[in-house]
Enzyme design. Structure first.
Site, PDB file in Angstrom:
ATOM      1  N   TYR A 118       0.840  -1.176   0.000  1.00  0.00           N
ATOM      2  CA  TYR A 118       0.000   0.000   0.000  1.00  0.00           C
ATOM      3  C   TYR A 118       0.883   1.236   0.000  1.00  0.00           C
ATOM      4  O   TYR A 118       2.015   1.202   0.484  1.00  0.00           O
ATOM      5  CB  TYR A 118      -0.968  -0.014   1.189  1.00  0.00           C
ATOM      6  CG  TYR A 118      -2.227   0.755   0.870  1.00  0.00           C
ATOM      7  CD1 TYR A 118      -3.015   0.389  -0.214  1.00  0.00           C
ATOM      8  CD2 TYR A 118      -2.610   1.855   1.618  1.00  0.00           C
ATOM      9  CE1 TYR A 118      -4.161   1.101  -0.530  1.00  0.00           C
ATOM     10  CE2 TYR A 118      -3.754   2.562   1.309  1.00  0.00           C
ATOM     11  CZ  TYR A 118      -4.530   2.188   0.222  1.00  0.00           C
ATOM     12  OH  TYR A 118      -5.645   2.898  -0.099  1.00  0.00           O
ATOM     13  N   TRP A 120       1.411   4.070   1.458  1.00  0.00           N
ATOM     14  CA  TRP A 120       1.947   4.888   2.543  1.00  0.00           C
ATOM     15  C   TRP A 120       3.222   4.300   3.152  1.00  0.00           C
ATOM     16  O   TRP A 120       3.637   4.709   4.224  1.00  0.00           O
ATOM     17  CB  TRP A 120       0.888   5.038   3.639  1.00  0.00           C
ATOM     18  CG  TRP A 120      -0.281   5.874   3.230  1.00  0.00           C
ATOM     19  CD1 TRP A 120      -1.492   5.429   2.819  1.00  0.00           C
ATOM     20  CD2 TRP A 120      -0.352   7.303   3.188  1.00  0.00           C
ATOM     21  NE1 TRP A 120      -2.323   6.484   2.525  1.00  0.00           N
ATOM     22  CE2 TRP A 120      -1.649   7.648   2.751  1.00  0.00           C
ATOM     23  CE3 TRP A 120       0.548   8.328   3.491  1.00  0.00           C
ATOM     24  CZ2 TRP A 120      -2.065   8.972   2.598  1.00  0.00           C
ATOM     25  CZ3 TRP A 120       0.134   9.641   3.338  1.00  0.00           C
ATOM     26  CH2 TRP A 120      -1.156   9.954   2.894  1.00  0.00           C
TER      27      TRP A 120
END
Length: 786
Positions: A118, A120
């Site tokens: 993901y 982030w």
């Protein structure tokens, strides 16, 4: 008096090192090889308090010291999240992982390996785990990838049908200077919460959102906060609060549109010149087609906003320059495509699209950078190579894929089949935070034969893995950070040596690629600093092509940052299209804003009609389920951490109540249940339950409960579906927004709350798993098909 000479303690050397996190740029102060504090970037007017969590997290007892293998993996025992791990050498761990990649690829092809990650994972682009895992698996022959994201996945697949692009949701919005100068009424669906602007993917150099909000207030702009939460606009903004029922924004927008149309206040000339399909939509709006006018009175019964308020707001919007915004959260709901489509249509009826301070924007109050003035220059980027397998699923359909291999699903006009995934390779991100219905995900997580995770800490995802490889943090490596939403680029210097035996993701993947025969293709002959130089030089070349000179890499690296020049003029979304729609056609079939989409009509989806429409969500306060679960749960971005990042750190922990995540409830709802401030409560529905600490808050609308996402998932070892720490995603439904986008529907959640009776179970989320000591083990899967 005799004076005795005192021994002078030698002064310890102190290093000051520039770096960057998603929540802000900073200088790491290092003493004796430890990060002791993080000082905010000097050009940041409102730095995030989350910087204070970094030193404790870098040196946390939760750091993964060396590679580890789950004891039950070789026997094929279920992953519980409470397993014992045995530490192994790097050579053994890498041999195990390479062997599993090779075995699964040979037996099941590229469709047998899911590359999970993901966005982030790192503010730096060189060591960006999502990019690296995709690079590694693509160069090895392909894999199953993820499409879109949880943040704005529904919008990403809707907006191309309506606008020809999804760029308006990625931060490209009319600049704040234009809004401050020209807007007189700003209607914010979902609010304008400054806490959300603390973070930006790729880092934040200057937190300017509050500055521009204050300028908007000083300019006399009337601001209306349409949200179930009064706190979605800060008190000092003096915003008017329209306390809407969750998930009913479309009904309110249709009521506004109906008033504009029936009172002749819409811009018919704009709709005729720049839009396609308004007449068909008008038939729906007036009820000529279905017998139900979408009037303000109709809307009141759905959204709870008085009809007179709706009519007055519509008239005010038509009478002055008006800007409409919507947060990303609006489209993270069942039928989440509809509020964005309705907002665009409402803005088109007002006729201001493409004019300074008018039209619409997405993401204000959702993330740093939306609407902030920045020159149109490239940001740091290292894109992975194409995936030769061409396989991908919508990001929020992971559990469906694992539970139903070979099953078919519909997505954006296509009928597809889920691959038969036998191995999950996850690097960066925490699906046991951001996915929905975590009890269902845990069941799905038992299906793969092997789960490999790179992580720096014993997160819930690491604890649900079979092979765990310890990765360095940003302060243990060199990198280049920044984003196209921010006006700074940053050199991220290594501050300390790797903690324990942690290695860079690049080095891990290079070693694995070497075992699998393609190390040269993976590294391209570059070391860490060569990759840093490449990323920066690409930015520099792109800037030079636009007439902007940036310093050479050596100067950039030595000085630690580069400030980009301001734009020459304000950016106004769709200004060129407004000026000449024939020359600057949109990339839609009609070249116009498609209020009705023939393409979407052709899909034949009953859950995604060809124009904006009110479709009741599966769960909302007007649904039959509300009789059993009468509270609508809003799950929002926390103020004290980024999603689940730094949850064990001191900033996040200071906001807990008896070690649990807070839940906010209106005083009326608390009194009705006999609850008091500070109580430990059980929040539950048919999908699961979690414990939380109660905060009574009059700024929450009646019938609504609010929990921040990101508390580390901590299910009871004995099962039963109870998370004892307060992760609200044990409660959220794992259904797609529609067959059009298959986005996350987490905001369509009904719950009930009751006081917890007895002694609450202890929180174990911040304790490492049991670790067996390092020893030769020769791990072999005894149940793996050969």
């Amino acid at each position: 008096m005799t004076i005795t000479a005192q021994a002078t303690r030698p002064r310890r050397p102190v290093a000051r090192v520039p770096s960057l996190a998603h929540w802000g740029a900073f200088t790491a102060v290092v003493t004796d090889g430890r990060v002791v504090r993080c000082e905010p970037f000097g050009h940041d007017p409102t730095p995030s308090p989350m910087l204070a969590a970094i030193p404790a997290m870098v040196h946390s007892p939760l750091r993964i010291a060396r590679p580890a293998v789950r004891e039950g993996w070789r026997e094929g025992r279920p992953r519980t999240g409470h397993d014992t791990f045995r530490e192994v050498s790097w050579d053994e761990a890498l041999d195990l992982v390479a062997g599993e990649v090779s075995r699964v690829r040979a037996a099941h092809g590229a469709g047998g390996i899911f590359g999970g990650s993901y966005g982030w994972s790192s503010a730096g682009r060189v060591h960006h785990a999502r990019t690296l895992v995709r690079r590694f698996l693509a160069l090895g022959g392909g894999f199953v990838d993820q499409l879109a994201n949880y943040s704005f996945g529904a919008a990403q697949f809707l907006l191309p049908h309506v606008l020809g692009t999804f760029q308006p949701v990625t931060g490209r919005a009319t600049d704040w200077p234009s809004v401050v100068a020209d807007t007189r009424l700003l209607i914010a669906f979902g609010g304008l919460a400054p806490k959300n602007s603390q973070v930006g993917s790729g880092g934040v150099g200057s937190h300017d959102f509050e500055t521009w909000l204050r300028r908007a207030r000083a300019a006399g702009i009337r601001i209306v906060n349409v949200s179930p939460l009064k706190s979605d606009a800060p008190d000092w903004l003096d915003a008017e609060w329209i306390a809407i029922r969750p998930n009913t924004d479309v009904a309110l927008m249709l009521g506004l549109a109906h008033t504009l149309l029936t009172e002749g206040r819409h811009d018919a000339a704009f709709l005729d010149r720049y839009c396609a399909g308004f007449e068909t939509f008008a038939d729906y709006l007036t009820g000529r087609r279905d017998g139900t006018p979408k009037s303000a009175d109709w809307a009141e019964h759905i959204c709870g906003v008085p009809a007179d308020t709706i009519r007055a707001l519509a008239r005010d919007a038509a009478a002055q320059p008006t800007y409409l915004t919507a947060t990303w959260s609006l489209q993270r709901a069942h039928h989440g495509e509809q509020p964005y489509w309705a907002l665009i249509t409402l803005a088109a009826m007002l006729g201001g699209i493409g004019l300074p301070g008018q039209g619409f924007g997405f993401g204000h109050g959702s993330i740093h950078g939306t609407g902030l003035p920045r020159a149109a220059l490239p940001g740091p980027d290292l894109s992975p190579p194409p995936n030769p397998a061409g396989l991908a699923i919508p990001v929020a359909r992971i559990a469906d894929m694992l539970l139903d291999p070979g099953g078919t699903y519909e997505f954006n006009g296509r009928r597809l089949a889920y691959p038969d995934v036998r191995m999950v390779y996850w690097a960066g991100g925490n699906p046991f935070h951001h996915h929905q219905d975590l009890n269902r995900l845990r069941r799905a997580w038992q299906k793969p034969e092997t789960v490999v995770v790179h992580d720096s800490w014993w997160t819930p995802t690491a604890r649900h893995a079979d092979i765990v490889l310890p990765a360095t943090t940003s302060l243990e490596r060199n990198d280049v950070g920044g984003t196209s939403r921010d006006r700074f680029l940053f050199a991220m210097h290594r501050a300390i040596a790797p903690v324990g035996e942690a290695r860079h993701d690049i080095d891990i993947f290079a070693a694995l690629a070497g075992r699998l025969g393609y190390a040269d293709a993976f590294t391209e002959g570059r070391d860490e600093m060569a990759w840093c130089r490449l990323v920066y030089d690409r930015i520099r070349d792109g800037a030079a092509a636009k007439g902007v000179a940036l310093p050479a890499f050596q100067q950039f690296w030595a000085e630690g940052f580069v400030a980009l020049p301001p734009p020459e003029r304000d950016f106004v979304l769709f200004e060129e299209f407004r000026r000449d729609p024939d020359v600057h056609r949109l990339a839609t079939p009609s070249g116009k804003i498609e209020i009705v989409s023939a393409a979407v009509a052709g899909f034949g989806y009953d859950d995604a009609p060809p124009h904006p429409a009110w479709l009741p969500p599966a769960e909302w306060l007007g649904s039959p389920a509300a009789k059993r679960f009468p509270l609508h749960l809003i799950t929002n971005q926390p103020a004290r951490r980024l999603h689940s990042q730094t949850d064990p750190g001191p900033v996040s922990v200071a906001g807990k109540i008896s070690e649990r995540e807070p839940i906010r409830l209106n005083p009326q709802d608390a009194a009705r249940r006999g609850l008091s401030d500070g109580d430990i409560v059980r929040v539950f529905n048919d999908r699961g339950a979690c414990l939380a600490g109660l905060v009574i808050d009059p700024d929450v609308a009646p019938g609504v409960a609010v929990m921040a996402t990101g508390a580390w998932f901590d299910p009871l070892p004995e099962g039963g579906g109870l998370d004892v720490h307060g992760n609200p995603n044990v409660l959220t439904p794992d259904i797609g927004t529609s067959r059009l986008a298959q986005g996350s529907s987490a905001q369509s959640t009904l719950v009930e709350i009751e006081g917890f009776v007895g002694t609450p179970p202890p929180v174990r989320a911040f304790a490492p798993p049991p670790l067996a000591p390092l020893a030769p083990t020769a791990f072999v899967r005894t149940d793996a098909p050969m």
